[in-house]
Design a protein around this motif. Sequence first.
Motif, PDB file in Angstrom:
ATOM      1  N   VAL A 237       1.004  -1.459  -0.461  1.00 40.22           N
ATOM      2  CA  VAL A 237      -0.140   0.308   0.116  1.00 40.22           C
ATOM      3  C   VAL A 237       0.660   1.490  -0.281  1.00 40.22           C
ATOM      4  O   VAL A 237       0.440   2.248  -0.355  1.00 40.22           O
ATOM      5  CB  VAL A 237      -1.288  -0.132   1.253  1.00 40.22           C
ATOM      6  CG1 VAL A 237      -1.960   1.240   1.140  1.00 40.22           C
ATOM      7  CG2 VAL A 237      -2.077  -1.091   0.954  1.00 40.22           C
ATOM      8  N   LEU A 240       1.738   1.718  -3.719  1.00 40.70           N
ATOM      9  CA  LEU A 240       1.451   1.892  -3.812  1.00 40.70           C
ATOM     10  C   LEU A 240       0.135   3.671  -3.740  1.00 40.70           C
ATOM     11  O   LEU A 240       0.299   4.434  -4.848  1.00 40.70           O
ATOM     12  CB  LEU A 240       0.191   1.837  -4.381  1.00 40.70           C
ATOM     13  CG  LEU A 240       0.265   0.003  -5.461  1.00 40.70           C
ATOM     14  CD1 LEU A 240      -1.042  -0.968  -4.547  1.00 40.70           C
ATOM     15  CD2 LEU A 240       0.252  -0.111  -6.243  1.00 40.70           C
ATOM     16  N   ARG A 241       0.636   3.704  -2.192  1.00 40.73           N
ATOM     17  CA  ARG A 241       0.498   5.474  -2.175  1.00 40.73           C
ATOM     18  C   ARG A 241       1.460   6.751  -3.291  1.00 40.73           C
ATOM     19  O   ARG A 241       1.043   7.151  -3.059  1.00 40.73           O
ATOM     20  CB  ARG A 241       0.455   5.721  -1.172  1.00 40.73           C
ATOM     21  CG  ARG A 241       0.105   7.304  -0.624  1.00 40.73           C
ATOM     22  CD  ARG A 241       0.365   7.473   0.943  1.00 40.73           C
ATOM     23  NE  ARG A 241      -0.132   5.855   1.802  1.00 40.73           N
ATOM     24  CZ  ARG A 241      -0.824   6.245   2.494  1.00 40.73           C
ATOM     25  NH1 ARG A 241      -1.283   7.748   2.982  1.00 40.73           N
ATOM     26  NH2 ARG A 241      -1.628   5.391   3.122  1.00 40.73           N
ATOM     27  N   GLN A 247      -3.743   2.320 -10.200  1.00 40.93           N
ATOM     28  CA  GLN A 247      -4.950   1.196  -9.511  1.00 40.93           C
ATOM     29  C   GLN A 247      -5.341   0.404  -8.670  1.00 40.93           C
ATOM     30  O   GLN A 247      -4.322  -0.417  -9.137  1.00 40.93           O
ATOM     31  CB  GLN A 247      -6.578   1.920  -9.423  1.00 40.93           C
ATOM     32  CG  GLN A 247      -7.414   2.843 -10.161  1.00 40.93           C
ATOM     33  CD  GLN A 247      -9.297   2.854 -10.442  1.00 40.93           C
ATOM     34  OE1 GLN A 247      -9.026   2.172 -11.454  1.00 40.93           O
ATOM     35  NE2 GLN A 247      -9.452   3.386  -9.283  1.00 40.93           N
ATOM     36  N   ALA A 248      -5.535   0.524  -7.601  1.00 38.64           N
ATOM     37  CA  ALA A 248      -4.616  -1.349  -6.977  1.00 38.64           C
ATOM     38  C   ALA A 248      -6.316  -1.483  -5.791  1.00 38.64           C
ATOM     39  O   ALA A 248      -6.436  -0.629  -4.957  1.00 38.64           O
ATOM     40  CB  ALA A 248      -3.674  -0.884  -6.203  1.00 38.64           C
ATOM     41  N   VAL A 250      -6.669  -4.116  -2.873  1.00 39.61           N
ATOM     42  CA  VAL A 250      -6.095  -5.061  -2.077  1.00 39.61           C
ATOM     43  C   VAL A 250      -6.651  -6.032  -1.274  1.00 39.61           C
ATOM     44  O   VAL A 250      -7.175  -5.294  -0.520  1.00 39.61           O
ATOM     45  CB  VAL A 250      -5.585  -4.233  -1.456  1.00 39.61           C
ATOM     46  CG1 VAL A 250      -4.160  -5.313   0.054  1.00 39.61           C
ATOM     47  CG2 VAL A 250      -4.087  -3.292  -1.844  1.00 39.61           C
ATOM     48  N   VAL A 260      -5.788   3.695   4.355  1.00 37.94           N
ATOM     49  CA  VAL A 260      -4.828   3.443   2.618  1.00 37.94           C
ATOM     50  C   VAL A 260      -5.293   4.978   1.968  1.00 37.94           C
ATOM     51  O   VAL A 260      -6.545   5.633   2.066  1.00 37.94           O
ATOM     52  CB  VAL A 260      -6.263   2.611   2.189  1.00 37.94           C
ATOM     53  CG1 VAL A 260      -5.415   0.996   3.176  1.00 37.94           C
ATOM     54  CG2 VAL A 260      -7.228   2.640   1.555  1.00 37.94           C
ATOM     55  N   VAL A 264      -6.112   3.319  -3.611  1.00 36.17           N
ATOM     56  CA  VAL A 264      -6.242   1.854  -3.297  1.00 36.17           C
ATOM     57  C   VAL A 264      -7.367   1.591  -2.086  1.00 36.17           C
ATOM     58  O   VAL A 264      -8.323   1.605  -1.770  1.00 36.17           O
ATOM     59  CB  VAL A 264      -5.270   1.387  -1.940  1.00 36.17           C
ATOM     60  CG1 VAL A 264      -5.201   0.530  -1.357  1.00 36.17           C
ATOM     61  CG2 VAL A 264      -3.086   2.093  -3.198  1.00 36.17           C
ATOM     62  N   CYS A 266      -9.014  -1.907  -0.529  1.00 32.07           N
ATOM     63  CA  CYS A 266      -8.983  -2.933   0.375  1.00 32.07           C
ATOM     64  C   CYS A 266     -10.149  -3.718   0.548  1.00 32.07           C
ATOM     65  O   CYS A 266     -11.660  -3.105   0.984  1.00 32.07           O
ATOM     66  CB  CYS A 266      -8.862  -2.542   1.592  1.00 32.07           C
ATOM     67  SG  CYS A 266      -6.432  -1.718   1.672  1.00 32.07           S
TER      68      CYS A 266
END
Length: 380
Positions: A237, A240-241, A247-248, A250, A260, A264, A266
Amino acid sequence: MSRFLIVVPPFVGHVNPVVGVAAELAERGHEVAWAGDRDLLDRLLPADSTVFPVACPLPDRPADVRGFAAWKFLWEAMLVPLAHTMLPGVHAAVEQWRPDALLVDQQAIAGALVAGRTGLPWATSATTSSEITDPLATMPAIGGWVRGMLTDLRLRFGDPLHDHDLRFSPHLVLAFTTPALAGDPAVAAPVRFVGPSRRPTRPIDFPWDWLDDRPLVLVTLGTANDDAGAKFLADSVAALRARPGLQAVVVDPAGTLADVPANVLCRAEVPQPELLDRAALVVCHAGHNTVCEALDRAVPLVVAPIRDDQPVIAEQVVRAGAGVRLRFVHAGAERIGKAIDAVLTEPGYRDAAKRVQESFAAAGGAADAATGLEFLARSA
């Protein structure tokens, strides 16, 4: 038409690949039943599935066990005791269902023992390719130790007149991969490479409108690594920040992540096949199912293996050119971020993933696996 009994251990990753095969057999008019953990199978299988409940207790697994200690724990504390506890339930399932043939997961050793004792034809479901590449070949003492435990089980509970390895049926071994990823088999067994078996999807709630046109990264450590994954997920994370152009999603089953960034999302559980259809990259633990499902869509990977077969699968990814490998314990946000950048920007990784995808498509998947099982049942 024939009757098949599928014997599986209580591991999600060992059930999912076979669901598509069962569906294919049913579409062809065959009858299919399952033997395994009732709660798990009720969650993963279609509602109308025939399930024979089998006791499948598992010990708590220490989070920090790695290397040979992990192999020792897997066999000595999990798989061999599991064979003992599953035997009565598998015997009962065979007695009640009267199958023409069995499909037995490599880690559901009780199924192989019952097949040997009853004389039923059986096929091995190699839901991970690590065993057929013989990862213990360079460690003969450990390999001999495993084979010794299996021989003891066969002499006590199976067919003492045959000397085959219980991990490999002498009739048919279905490998849900291809040599383009796994390499050539290193075992004396009738291996049939069928590639991944796409399974019917089950509904999982997901906010699809959250996704936009930025490249999508899926981060997952599978279903059996909650105890070991909190730091790696947090470092992912953090990486990715620093990359708002991505885009992610998780996967965080234990709910360990907080604060987050906006790019991101979650979730405790995700519709993985559908997300992979849209993903540009997967960051994962090198679980066999996740790797093959990603490559089946030509999605390259960043892999950080934790234990068991995962280092073997990670090496396969690297050797195929379809991804980058990190050390799980020492990955850190900076290394994870650099690996993400490399795989997304260097076209060779996606090109290699595409080559593996093409080999998967040619292998035939669930349809080819079902054809092999039909032949096995007819030849009985």
